[in-house]
Design a protein around this motif. Structure first.
Motif, short mmCIF file in Angstrom:
data_model
loop_
_atom_site.label_atom_id
_atom_site.label_comp_id
_atom_site.label_asym_id
_atom_site.label_seq_id
_atom_site.Cartn_x
_atom_site.Cartn_y
_atom_site.Cartn_z
N ASN A 38 1.25 2.54 -28.41
CA ASN A 38 1.49 1.48 -29.37
C ASN A 38 2.69 0.64 -28.92
N PRO A 39 2.63 -0.09 -27.85
CA PRO A 39 1.56 -0.12 -26.85
C PRO A 39 1.87 0.81 -25.69
N ALA A 40 0.88 0.99 -24.82
CA ALA A 40 1.09 1.63 -23.53
C ALA A 40 1.56 0.54 -22.58
N SER A 41 2.28 0.90 -21.50
CA SER A 41 2.79 -0.13 -20.61
C SER A 41 2.56 0.25 -19.14
N TYR A 42 2.51 -0.79 -18.31
CA TYR A 42 2.33 -0.63 -16.86
C TYR A 42 3.31 -1.56 -16.17
N THR A 43 4.01 -1.06 -15.15
CA THR A 43 4.87 -1.90 -14.31
C THR A 43 4.66 -1.49 -12.86
N GLN A 44 4.83 -2.45 -11.97
CA GLN A 44 4.76 -2.15 -10.55
C GLN A 44 5.43 -3.27 -9.77
N GLN A 45 6.17 -2.87 -8.75
CA GLN A 45 6.81 -3.85 -7.88
C GLN A 45 5.80 -4.27 -6.82
N LYS B 219 0.81 -1.21 0.00
CA LYS B 219 0.00 0.00 0.00
C LYS B 219 0.85 1.27 0.00
N ALA B 220 2.14 1.15 0.24
CA ALA B 220 3.01 2.32 0.29
C ALA B 220 2.97 3.12 -1.01
N ASP B 221 2.86 2.43 -2.15
CA ASP B 221 2.78 3.13 -3.43
C ASP B 221 1.59 4.09 -3.45
N PHE B 222 0.48 3.66 -2.87
CA PHE B 222 -0.74 4.44 -2.96
C PHE B 222 -0.79 5.58 -1.95
#
Length: 185
Positions: A90-97, A29-32
Motif C-alpha cells: 500500500n503501495p509496493a515500490s520498485y527502484t533501480q539504477q 546487466k550487472a544487476d542480473f
C-alpha cells in the motif's frame, strides 16, 4: 594522406564508442548477474509446489534493483532464473539504477517482476518516474533492459494515462537515489 588519417581517426572513434556502449551494457546487466535476496518478517514455503510467501517488511534486492512490499509470493516452478515475484503493498515500490546512473522509480498496489523477461508489471494506482517525466495510470509494463514502457487505463476506468514532464519527477528520482544510499549504509 589526410583522407587516410581521417579514416583512421573515424575508425578509432567508432571503436572507442563501441567499447563505451559495451561498458554501459555491462553496467546495466550487472544487476542480473547478482543473486536475488529476499528478506521479510516471516515466510511460508512449499517445496513441492516451488512457492514461497513472504510477509511483513518484504525487501527484494538484486544488485541495484529493489522491490519493497507488504507481501510477496515467489513462484519458482519454471526453474532457476525464471522466478516470478508478485509483490503487494500500500503501495509496493520498485527502484533501480540505470546504466547512465539515473534511477527509475515505480509504485503500485501490485508489482510483478518476471526474472526471465526482465519486466516489471505495475497494477493499481501505478506510477513510474524516470528522468524528468512521470506516468500515472491503472497499469504499466516496464521492460528493464530496453527501458521501454507501455501504460494503459483499465477498460472500466474513467482515469486516463497521465504523463507529466517536469523537474518534480527528476527531483523524485534524485530523492530515491539519496534514500537508497542511506538505506545501504
Amino acid at each position: 594522406m589526410f583522407k587516410l588519417n581521417t579514416y583512421l581517426l573515424a575508425s578509432l572513434l567508432f571503436v572507442a564508442g563501441a567499447n563505451s556502449l559495451s561498458a554501459q551494457e555491462v553496467v546495466k546487466k550487472a544487476d542480473f548477474d547478482k543473486p536475488s535476496t529476499v528478506s521479510s518478517d516471516k515466510i511460508f514455503g512449499d517445496g513441492k509446489e516451488k512457492v514461497a510467501v513472504h510477509e511483513g517488511n518484504v525487501k527484494i534486492t538484486q544488485g541495484t534493483l529493489e522491490i519493497k512490499a507488504d507481501r510477496l509470493k515467489v513462484s519458482a516452478a519454471l526453474g532457476k532464473d525464471k522466478e516470478i515475484f508478485e509483490a503487494t503493498g500500500n503501495p509496493a515500490s520498485y527502484t533501480q539504477q540505470l546504466a547512465d546512473g539515473t534511477m527509475v522509480v515505480a509504485k503500485a498496489n501490485n508489482i510483478r517482476y518476471d526474472k526471465a523477461t526482465k519486466t516489471i508489471s505495475l497494477k493499481g494506482n501505478a506510477e513510474l518516474y524516470q528522468n524528468a517525466f512521470s506516468i500515472k495510470t491503472d497499469s504499466i509494463v516496464y521492460d528493464i533492459l530496453k527501458e521501454q514502457w507501455q501504460a494503459q487505463k483499465n477498460t472500466d476506468s474513467q482515469k486516463q494515462v497521465v504523463t507529466v514532464f517536469d523537474g518534480a519527477a527528476l527531483k523524485k528520482t534524485k530523492e530515491a537515489i539519496e534514500k537508497q544510499k542511506e538505506i545501504t549504509k
